[in-house]
Design a protein around this motif. Sequence first.
Motif, PDB file in Angstrom:
ATOM      1  N   ARG A  85      46.891  42.891  46.214  1.00 33.14           N
ATOM      2  CA  ARG A  85      46.467  44.153  46.837  1.00 33.14           C
ATOM      3  C   ARG A  85      45.907  45.111  45.783  1.00 33.14           C
ATOM      4  N   VAL A  93      39.452  38.690  45.767  1.00 35.14           N
ATOM      5  CA  VAL A  93      40.262  39.072  46.928  1.00 35.14           C
ATOM      6  C   VAL A  93      39.370  39.746  47.969  1.00 35.14           C
ATOM      7  N   THR A  94      38.341  40.426  47.525  1.00 40.03           N
ATOM      8  CA  THR A  94      37.426  41.111  48.442  1.00 40.03           C
ATOM      9  C   THR A  94      36.780  40.130  49.406  1.00 40.03           C
ATOM     10  N   TYR A 130      42.484  43.927  44.900  1.00 46.68           N
ATOM     11  CA  TYR A 130      41.494  44.268  45.929  1.00 46.68           C
ATOM     12  C   TYR A 130      40.981  45.696  45.723  1.00 46.68           C
ATOM     13  N   LEU A 181      42.329  46.472  54.474  1.00 45.62           N
ATOM     14  CA  LEU A 181      43.486  45.772  53.914  1.00 45.62           C
ATOM     15  C   LEU A 181      44.659  45.790  54.884  1.00 45.62           C
TER      16      LEU A 181
END
Length: 296
Positions: free
Chosen positions: A170, A46-47, A173, A153
């Motif tokens: 989320r 996700v990063t 992340y 984010l």
Amino acid sequence: MNNLLEPLRETLSGQLQRFLIGDDPVDDDTLSLPLGDPGLFGPDSVTWRVHADRAMFVGGLRALLLQTMHPLAMAGVAEHSDYRHDPLGRLNRTARFIGTTTFAGTDAARQAIDVVRFVHQRVNGIAPDGRPYDANDPALLCWVHSTEVASFLKAYQRYGDGPRLTSAERDRYYAEVSQIAIALGATDVPKSESEMTDYFASVRSDLRADRQARETTRWLMMPPLPLAARPAYTVICAAAIAMLPSFMRRQLRLIQPPLSDPLLIQPATRSLLGALGWVMDPDNAAVAAARVRAAG
């Protein structure tokens, strides 16, 4: 038509690159070598998805504004940086650090972390309120990290090109990026969205806008930029201010311009970020090079 526009794109690319990420971006070898090395996160993280998005421009400025609210962190900036003559220098350095730790190979990412730890050894002193500060203080490292990743984010969720992240994504992340803060020496680093919410609630009583904070904020709002860059920066500023908590806007004396109305700022910011994508990296070449390296 594309061939006719290419000289214009190259000119604007150079100007905006110096404006937003400085003159020393991550070099090609750092991103493309060694083959087969996924780096700290890898293409499926996700990063990568968040940090490759143009919304990072807005998130980076929001993070700097948030950081001014901690008197000890602000003292280190005011006394150990040249923001009066280079007001966007920290944004540039942060962009390089994020780019390297996210997309470069493992050794390059760890070297970037070691460099920051070494530089932090010289950043210490006494804040205006009489308290000592040290940039390698685990609590301050956690504050800086949290303001950055929470801002990245939030900006992605509001202005990102891709689909909004789910709750699970989320959390993933925050868990992924926590390893950077821990490697830098931070402790009690939030690793989920709920932990990040609790963290900001826990430090609320420590935050206030002192003279140094308001002075730095004024520089961030009106840096000595080329005339051609000011309209774009105004839009980015309005978007960043609109995402700040209301108590911070009041204490920092940030008057929201009419452009910051959500009905105006969101389409204006998305249009600007789309233009920056065309100007700066139409093919996302940096991320493409990192993907080739990771795939071997």
